[in-house]
Design an enzyme around this catalytic site. Structure first.
Site, mmCIF file in Angstrom:
data_model
loop_
_atom_site.group_PDB
_atom_site.id
_atom_site.type_symbol
_atom_site.label_atom_id
_atom_site.label_comp_id
_atom_site.label_asym_id
_atom_site.label_seq_id
_atom_site.Cartn_x
_atom_site.Cartn_y
_atom_site.Cartn_z
ATOM 1 N N GLU A 1 98.809 -35.282 75.216
ATOM 2 C CA GLU A 1 98.833 -35.680 73.800
ATOM 3 C C GLU A 1 97.427 -36.185 73.462
ATOM 4 O O GLU A 1 96.724 -35.589 72.653
ATOM 5 C CB GLU A 1 99.900 -36.772 73.567
ATOM 6 N N ASP B 1 109.210 -36.521 66.755
ATOM 7 C CA ASP B 1 108.625 -37.620 67.534
ATOM 8 C C ASP B 1 109.099 -38.993 67.024
ATOM 9 O O ASP B 1 110.054 -39.556 67.574
ATOM 10 C CB ASP B 1 107.090 -37.504 67.522
ATOM 11 N N HIS C 1 105.449 -37.132 78.562
ATOM 12 C CA HIS C 1 104.383 -36.897 77.592
ATOM 13 C C HIS C 1 103.120 -36.582 78.405
ATOM 14 O O HIS C 1 102.764 -37.346 79.317
ATOM 15 C CB HIS C 1 104.111 -38.153 76.764
HETATM 16 N N1 ADE Z 1 106.307 -43.530 72.136
HETATM 17 C C1 ADE Z 1 106.784 -43.194 70.936
HETATM 18 N N2 ADE Z 1 106.103 -42.177 70.421
HETATM 19 C C2 ADE Z 1 105.150 -41.842 71.317
HETATM 20 C C3 ADE Z 1 104.132 -40.867 71.374
HETATM 21 N N3 ADE Z 1 103.922 -39.988 70.387
HETATM 22 N N4 ADE Z 1 103.337 -40.829 72.455
HETATM 23 C C4 ADE Z 1 103.523 -41.683 73.453
HETATM 24 N N5 ADE Z 1 104.460 -42.621 73.450
HETATM 25 C C5 ADE Z 1 105.277 -42.697 72.395
HETATM 26 ZN ZN ZN Z 2 106.805 -38.848 71.837
#
Ligand code: ADE
Ligand code: ZN
Length: 341
Positions: A201, A279, A198
């Site tokens: 974000e 997600d 990730h």
């Molecule tokens: N764990 C579960 N969903 C997540 C997300 N969107 N961002 C970071 N960690 C996560």
């Molecule tokens: Zn995620």
């Protein structure tokens, strides 16, 4: 949105590449498993629990998500959780799923790694038998914990090489940059695993540079903030690095304040290999087709955009080239087929 766009979304075979299995825990199933394991829940009813799904940011969500996972104790719990997702994904015409699980969320509460992975793996195998659905499993490290803890988790890979295809990095992004996990990712790469993280974000474009340059990731989970940096856009377009974009997650976690402001269309216009994913669908109000439909509506996506996104989902997967080709051909056949006519 035209009827054709909606029909394409509902009927095209697709892959889902960004899905946390713990994030598919629907309140009804959570109550059922809590009762089966004779465990109390903080909430009195499904409705009360759903009402708590109102998040100001990523951390608000993570607190509830980790608490919910607490009732998962036995292999059958992990099996039931995974199976429930696979049935929904199958209904959305997902023919290939690349699923993340967070082992530390379970091992830190005393649940053995094997209990979690065996339950998940058995459901994935049953989906292959029953639906012909292929899958890959991504072991994701929690980035708010140390790299040493990630290494301890990684040790389990050697007993489960047949079940684990990739490593990932999730949880609280800001303050936990990719560089914190440089050595464990280097080790996973050396072992030939696919690696993803990730990045961008909530964190800055700089974290995406780190994920590329230091972790040598094969794919980026989310990546919204990379659009802040033109050089980064160029690099990701040139290297054809897929982005696993999650529009309803972005909306619920206030990464965007309106789906009309979502950068998905911009990503496509820049020639990036963007894909659509759910997600944590139980928490964000929609599975993969809902993500496509609501985003198509908000951004006026065309039939061409939908076909490109669906094709990207296979091109950006970790499948071998032969299997990718087979799936891409099946998309073309569906587009041209009379069942969509
Ligand atoms: N764990 C579960 N969903 C997540 C997300 N969107 N961002 C970071 N960690 C996560
Ligand atoms: Zn995620």
């Amino acid at each position: 949105m035209s009827a054709n766009v909606k029909q394409l979304i509902n009927e095209l075979p697709k892959a889902e590449l960004h899905l946390h299995i713990e994030g598919t825990f629907e309140p009804e199933l959570m109550f059922m498993i809590a009762e089966r394991n004779k465990l109390p829940l903080k909430y009195q009813s499904v409705e009360e629990l759903r009402k708590a799904y109102d998040f100001g940011n990523l951390q608000d969500f993570l607190d509830i998500y980790y608490a919910g996972a607490n009732v998962l104790r036995k292999e059958e719990d992990f099996y039931d959780l995974t199976w429930a997702y696979l049935e929904k994904a199958h209904a959305d015409k997902v023919v290939h799923a690349e699923i993340m699980f967070d082992p530390q969320t379970h091992t830190d509460r005393g649940i053995p790694f094997d209990v979690a992975i065996n339950g998940i793996h058995n459901a994935l195998k049953d989906a292959e038998k029953e639906f012909g659905m292929t899958s890959k499993l991504i072991m994701s490290f929690l980035r708010h914990l140390s790299e040493e803890a990630a290494f301890e988790t990684y040790e389990n890979y050697f007993r489960h090489k047949d079940k684990i295809d990739a490593v990932g990095l999730d949880s609280s992004e800001v303050g936990n940059p990719p560089s914190k996990f440089a050595r464990v990712f280097q080790r996973a790469k050396m072992d030939g695993l696919f690696v993803t993280a990730h990045a961008g974000e909530e964190g800055p474009a700089e974290y995406v540079w780190e994920a590329l340059g230091i972790l040598k990731i094969d794919r980026i989970d989310h990546g919204n903030r990379l659009l802040d940096d033109e050089k980064l856009i160029e690099r990701i377009a040139k290297d054809k690095i897929a982005l696993t974009v999650c529009p309803l997650s972005n909306l619920k976690l206030k990464v965007v304040h309106d789906l009309k402001d979502h950068p998905l269309k911009k990503m496509l216009d820049y020639g990036l290999l963007a894909t659509v994913n759910s997600d944590d669908p139980a928490y964000f109000g929609g599975y993969v087709n809902d993500n496509y439909i609501q985003t198509a509506e908000a951004l006026n996506l065309t039939e061409g955009d939908i076909i490109a996104l669906v094709k990207n989902s296979f091109s950006g997967s970790m499948l071998d080239e032969e299997t990718k080709k087979r799936y891409l051909k099946s998309v073309d056949e569906s587009v041209n087929g009379e069942d969509l006519g």
